[in-house]
Design an enzyme around this catalytic site. Structure first.
Site, PDB file in Angstrom:
ATOM      1  N   ARG A   1       3.738  42.086  12.677  1.00 53.87           N
ATOM      2  CA  ARG A   1       3.902  42.875  11.437  1.00 53.87           C
ATOM      3  C   ARG A   1       4.321  44.315  11.720  1.00 53.87           C
ATOM      4  NH1 ARG A   1      -0.114  45.358   7.323  1.00 53.87           N
ATOM      5  NH2 ARG A   1       0.909  45.091   5.315  1.00 53.87           N
TER       6      ARG A   1
ATOM      7  N   ILE B   1       5.353  46.947   1.764  1.00 54.29           N
ATOM      8  CA  ILE B   1       5.167  45.665   2.450  1.00 54.29           C
ATOM      9  C   ILE B   1       3.854  45.119   1.912  1.00 54.29           C
ATOM     10  CG2 ILE B   1       4.111  46.831   4.462  1.00 54.29           C
ATOM     11  CD1 ILE B   1       5.130  44.544   6.241  1.00 54.29           C
ATOM     12  N   SER B   2       3.854  43.850   1.500  1.00 59.94           N
ATOM     13  CA  SER B   2       2.688  43.291   0.824  1.00 59.94           C
ATOM     14  C   SER B   2       1.483  43.190   1.756  1.00 59.94           C
ATOM     15  CB  SER B   2       3.010  41.904   0.274  1.00 59.94           C
ATOM     16  OG  SER B   2       4.123  41.948  -0.580  1.00 59.94           O
ATOM     17  N   GLN B   3       0.303  43.062   1.126  1.00 58.13           N
ATOM     18  CA  GLN B   3      -0.943  42.878   1.872  1.00 58.13           C
ATOM     19  C   GLN B   3      -0.890  41.517   2.580  1.00 58.13           C
ATOM     20  OE1 GLN B   3      -4.338  42.736  -0.716  1.00 58.13           O
ATOM     21  NE2 GLN B   3      -5.726  42.169   0.946  1.00 58.13           N
ATOM     22  N   PRO B   4      -1.208  41.459   3.886  1.00 57.55           N
ATOM     23  CA  PRO B   4      -1.129  40.190   4.622  1.00 57.55           C
ATOM     24  C   PRO B   4      -1.872  39.033   3.955  1.00 57.55           C
ATOM     25  CG  PRO B   4      -1.429  41.991   6.154  1.00 57.55           C
ATOM     26  CD  PRO B   4      -1.528  42.582   4.782  1.00 57.55           C
TER      27      PRO B   4
END
Ligand code: SAH
Length: 223
Positions: A27, A53-56
């Protein structure tokens, strides 16, 4: 290579292939240099152009809901950093094929799409990428086994529903503001919607001139 050891602590994520994809994709390569030290946090981060960037965990939940097999064709709207796209490349990878050959991604900002493409190529992922309004989908490549929206529209774009294959899954945050979005997974069965809510979420808005036309919206999610 960067790993998410704490991904094992997500009780909702039981699909081993999703966890394996998270172990494979670094990431930190997808976040701006000055934020690399935060890349292992289970949180969204800014990536420029006012986007994130989205939350994992949310990426994992959406990927699991897509229920993809190797070789499945998948469309992502809102490529952003390219991290979710890389996860989709891992999940759909087939032996002996170029990784990403069944993955299609649309991004509104050319700056983000170019950076995402560079990062993806550097890591060996070769999805099909396009700059434009993702609400229109990618008609030439349809139908898709999976469609995922990484930005939230107020209504489901009709072209995306039409480009979903019979038996396919569409995963999308839908709602008028960032406080009223529901994450939906909708299966197409006999041409009809089989929707299931995965709960409330908070995504950046899907910005789409196409949705100004009421004929392009599906305003009611129902079976
Ligand atoms: N999956 C990405 C999420 C990025 S945020 C990641 O984890 O990095 C959502 C992205 O959707 C933003 O990059 C935004 O520019 C893009 N977007 C918003 N509206 C769009 C539209 N109509 N078509 C394509 N992309 C759109």
């Amino acid at each position: 290579m960067f790993k998410f050891p704490w991904a094992r602590t997500w009780p909702e994520i039981t699909d081993e292939r999703v966890l394996a994809a998270f172990a494979a994709v670094p990431r930190e390569e997808f976040v701006p240099d000055h934020l690399r030290q935060w890349a292992d946090r289970d949180a969204p981060l800014p990536i420029g152009e006012g986007q994130t960037i989205s939350q994992p965990f949310v990426v994992a939940l959406m990927t699991q809901a897509l229920a993809l097999k190797p070789g499945d064709k998948v469309l992502e709207i809102g490529v952003g950093s390219g991290f979710q796209t890389a996860i989709l490349c891992e999940i759909t990878a087939e032996e002996g094929e170029t990784s990403g050959h069944t993955v299609y991604g649309v991004e509104r900002f050319a700056t983000l799409a170019e950076r995402a493409e560079k990062t993806l190529h550097r890591l060996g992922y070769y999805p099909h990428l396009r700059v434009g309004d993702g609400a229109a989908g990618w008609p030439e490549a349809a139908p898709f086994d999976g469609i995922i929206l990484s930005a939230a529209p107020a209504w489901l774009p009709r072209p995306l529903w039409e480009q979903l294959a019979e038996g396919g899954r569409l995963v999308a945050p839908i709602g008028p503001t960032s406080y009223e979005q529901i994450l939906w997974v909708i299966r197409k069965e006999g041409g009809r919607m089989r929707p299931r809510s995965l709960g409330p979420v908070r995504f950046v808005p899907l910005v789409s001139p196409l949705l100004n036309d009421p004929a392009q919206r599906i305003s009611h999610i129902s079976g």
